[in-house]
Design a protein around this motif. Sequence first.
Motif, short mmCIF file in Angstrom:
data_model
loop_
_atom_site.label_atom_id
_atom_site.label_comp_id
_atom_site.label_asym_id
_atom_site.label_seq_id
_atom_site.Cartn_x
_atom_site.Cartn_y
_atom_site.Cartn_z
N UNK A 153 0.94 -1.21 -0.06
CA UNK A 153 0.03 0.16 -0.03
C UNK A 153 0.71 1.33 -0.07
N UNK A 154 2.14 1.17 -0.56
CA UNK A 154 3.04 2.24 -0.31
C UNK A 154 2.80 3.11 -1.66
N UNK A 155 2.27 4.19 -1.40
CA UNK A 155 1.89 5.07 -2.76
C UNK A 155 3.00 5.39 -3.40
N UNK A 156 4.26 5.49 -3.03
CA UNK A 156 5.42 6.11 -3.66
C UNK A 156 5.77 4.92 -4.68
N UNK A 157 5.50 3.66 -4.21
CA UNK A 157 5.72 2.49 -5.29
C UNK A 157 4.77 2.32 -6.29
N UNK A 158 3.54 3.17 -6.16
CA UNK A 158 2.49 2.72 -7.17
C UNK A 158 2.25 4.07 -8.05
N UNK A 159 2.55 5.00 -7.51
CA UNK A 159 2.18 6.21 -8.15
C UNK A 159 2.41 6.16 -9.85
N UNK A 160 3.86 5.54 -10.14
CA UNK A 160 4.01 5.51 -11.40
C UNK A 160 3.13 4.77 -12.22
N UNK A 161 2.40 3.64 -11.69
CA UNK A 161 1.61 2.91 -12.58
C UNK A 161 0.23 3.66 -13.20
N UNK A 162 0.17 4.90 -12.53
CA UNK A 162 -1.19 5.65 -12.85
C UNK A 162 -1.01 6.28 -14.21
N UNK A 163 0.30 6.54 -14.92
CA UNK A 163 0.57 6.71 -16.09
C UNK A 163 0.15 5.88 -17.05
N UNK A 164 -0.43 6.28 -18.28
CA UNK A 164 -0.53 7.62 -18.79
C UNK A 164 -1.52 8.60 -18.47
N UNK A 165 -2.23 8.35 -17.42
CA UNK A 165 -3.56 9.09 -16.87
C UNK A 165 -2.78 10.47 -16.04
N UNK A 166 -3.19 11.44 -16.45
CA UNK A 166 -2.60 12.66 -15.81
C UNK A 166 -2.59 12.81 -14.35
N UNK A 167 -1.71 13.09 -13.60
CA UNK A 167 -2.02 13.19 -12.05
C UNK A 167 -1.48 14.67 -11.99
N UNK A 168 -2.33 15.33 -10.84
CA UNK A 168 -2.02 16.55 -10.04
C UNK A 168 -1.54 16.34 -8.73
#
Length: 292
Positions: free
Chosen positions: A222-237
Amino acid sequence: MASRTSRLLLRMPKLKTTLLTVFLAAVVLSQNGCSSLFFFPDRTTYITPDRLNLAYEDIYLETADGETLHGWWLPAEGDALGTVYFLHGNAQNISSHLLNVAWLPAEGYNIFAIDYRGYGKSTGAPDIEGALHDSETGLRWLAQQPATANAPIFLLGQSLGGALGLTLASEWVQRNETPELNGVILDGTFSGFRGIAREKLSSFWLTWPLQAPLSWTIPDEYEGIDRIANISPVPVMIIHSVRDGIIPFHHGQALYEAADEPKQFLQTDTPHAATFIIPAYKNAVLEFLEGS
């Protein structure tokens, strides 16, 4: 449900905690682990949308494990430009967080907000696994609504809601779920459940020795820092305030550095979860929604 004593730790930096309170908190945490650090629900209704002259509908959803979740559907005023799925922070319930999104229907966006299990009118008791399950239950309901067909869907999570939303969005994208998310906004979000638990526990001498063993009771997936790259190509703000006294600014910086493009960072200067009291910050979010 975990005791109120243990939940006080998320607010300890602002409390003049007595030695006895800290000792009791340490005992409870040593017995129950860290999950209770993240949840501080209540069942008080602070305000309803009609008090703000907003149309709304009560929504009740059944989870696969037998809980009932309560949410609010707020339709856009006029033709809808899209829908924002709102996941709120760890304290109280949706009625106390309503003002964070109450301005969006006038800008042309539907809002759907839910209470996690144990919050407001939702049944059950909160924990990390359950809250993650609840956030996905809400998104699956939203994806099936005629009002969201052929229109953008965005996820907005604040604080704890951002951590839940980050995990949900990363899995949604990686599984190629439909409809696709058009953008994810994380406001005042911590970079990981383990990391923020360790920070809070290390802030006091009595709980300092417990930071490592107790934080390891939280599953590392559940560590977001390890997962956030997987949201790409959806834009993140990513939005974070330099004056955030609950979730330090470095968490937002770490999430931004770990995210893949397309991404934006909005540095703000308000208290925790008070971003939208400033019109310029609202406009920045609207620009992100319109451009995603």
